[in-house]
Enzyme design. Sequence first.
Site, PDB file in Angstrom:
ATOM      1  N   TYR A   1      -4.696 -15.429   7.683  1.00  0.00           N
ATOM      2  CA  TYR A   1      -4.658 -15.351   9.147  1.00  0.00           C
ATOM      3  C   TYR A   1      -3.770 -16.453   9.723  1.00  0.00           C
ATOM      4  CZ  TYR A   1      -8.662 -12.279   8.478  1.00  0.00           C
ATOM      5  OH  TYR A   1      -9.484 -11.251   8.075  1.00  0.00           O
TER       6      TYR A   1
ATOM      7  N   ASP B   1      -7.997  -3.245   4.156  1.00  0.00           N
ATOM      8  CA  ASP B   1      -8.090  -4.428   5.010  1.00  0.00           C
ATOM      9  C   ASP B   1      -6.828  -5.289   4.815  1.00  0.00           C
ATOM     10  OD1 ASP B   1     -10.096  -6.119   6.768  1.00  0.00           O
ATOM     11  OD2 ASP B   1      -9.462  -7.492   5.201  1.00  0.00           O
TER      12      ASP B   1
ATOM     13  N   HIS C   1     -16.222  -0.144   7.853  1.00  0.00           N
ATOM     14  CA  HIS C   1     -15.004  -0.811   7.410  1.00  0.00           C
ATOM     15  C   HIS C   1     -14.858  -0.897   5.895  1.00  0.00           C
ATOM     16  CE1 HIS C   1     -11.506  -3.341   7.721  1.00  0.00           C
ATOM     17  NE2 HIS C   1     -12.083  -4.303   7.027  1.00  0.00           N
TER      18      HIS C   1
END
Length: 316
Positions: free
Chosen positions: A230, A101, A295
Site C-alpha cells: 500500500y 486481491d 472477498h
Amino acid sequence: MDQIEHITINTNGIKMHIASVGTGPVVLLLHGFPELWYSWRHQLLYLSSVGYRAIAPDLRGYGDTDSPASPTSYTALHIVGDLVGALDELGIEKVFLVGHDWGAIIAWYFCLFRPDRIKALVNLSVQFIPRNPAIPFIEGFRTAFGDDFYMCRFQVPGEAEEDFASIDTAQLFKTSLCNRSSAPPCLPKEIGFRAIPPPENLPSWLTEEDINYYAAKFKQTGFTGALNYYRAFDLTWELTAPWTGAQIQVPVKFIVGDSDLTYHFPGAKEYIHNGGFKKDVPLLEEVVVVKDACHFINQERPQEINAHIHDFINKF
C-alpha cells in the site's frame, strides 16, 4: 497437503518460498492481503489432480519469502520482477496466471509488463484499474472514501503495525477473513482495526487450523512487508506512466462475489459491466459474479472457483 513441495529459490535479489504440486502446464497463483501461499491450498490440490503443475509463492514481504526493509522496494515492478525471475529460475517459459486481491493487482501488471509469459489470466475480486495520469491511487481513494479508508490509514510506517500489535493475531485473521460487509473498510484513527466487528463463529469454510497457520506466520514476520504494498502504490503509479492507456492483451476471465467490498466501490459495477472493462481488457472473455460470495472467494467457495479456473484454462 503432504504432497505439496516447498522450495526456496533466489530471484531478483531475494529468496522466495514457493509451494508446488503436480506436473503439467503451470498455473501460477498469486495471493492477496493479508494472506500467504496457503490461501490457494484448495486450488493447488485440485489443479494438480487434473493435470497441472500448480505453484503458489509467498510474495515479497510475506511468509517465508524475504521482506526488504524499504517501502520503495514493493512497487509492482519489483513484484513482477520477482515472479519473472522465479519462472526463469524454475525453467518455466509461460504460465496460466491466477490472482486474488493484491495478487490480482500484481497479475494485471504482470500482463501489462510481460504478456509474452502469460497464456491466460483468471483474476478474482479486483478488476483492472486503469491508470489516471492526473490522480495518484491513494489520492483517488482518499478523495472517494476519506482519511479513514484503510489504504489511507496504512500509509504511515508503523501506525498500522502498532494497531495490529494491540490485537491478538488469530483474532485479527478471524476478523479479516470473515468480514462480510460490502462497505469500504474504514479504520478511524482512535479505534483502528477494532472498528471491524469480529465474527461470533468461524464459517464452515475456515477452520481454527487455518487461522492458526496464518497467525503463526505473521507472528514471525510482522505485517510491515504486507503493508508496504500500500505504501508503494503511488510509486507504482508514478513509475507506470509509460503504460498509461495500455490494454491488457491476454485472454481473461474475471470472477467476483456479489457481496465483495471491491464490487461495491463507487463505479466498479458500471466499469465491469458497461463496457469500460472490455475496452481496457479487449480479450476479456467472461465475467462471473458469484451469488452470496464475499472477498476471500477462493477459500469461501473453493469448488466453484476450482471449476471456473479449470473450465477457462482448459481451452488453451
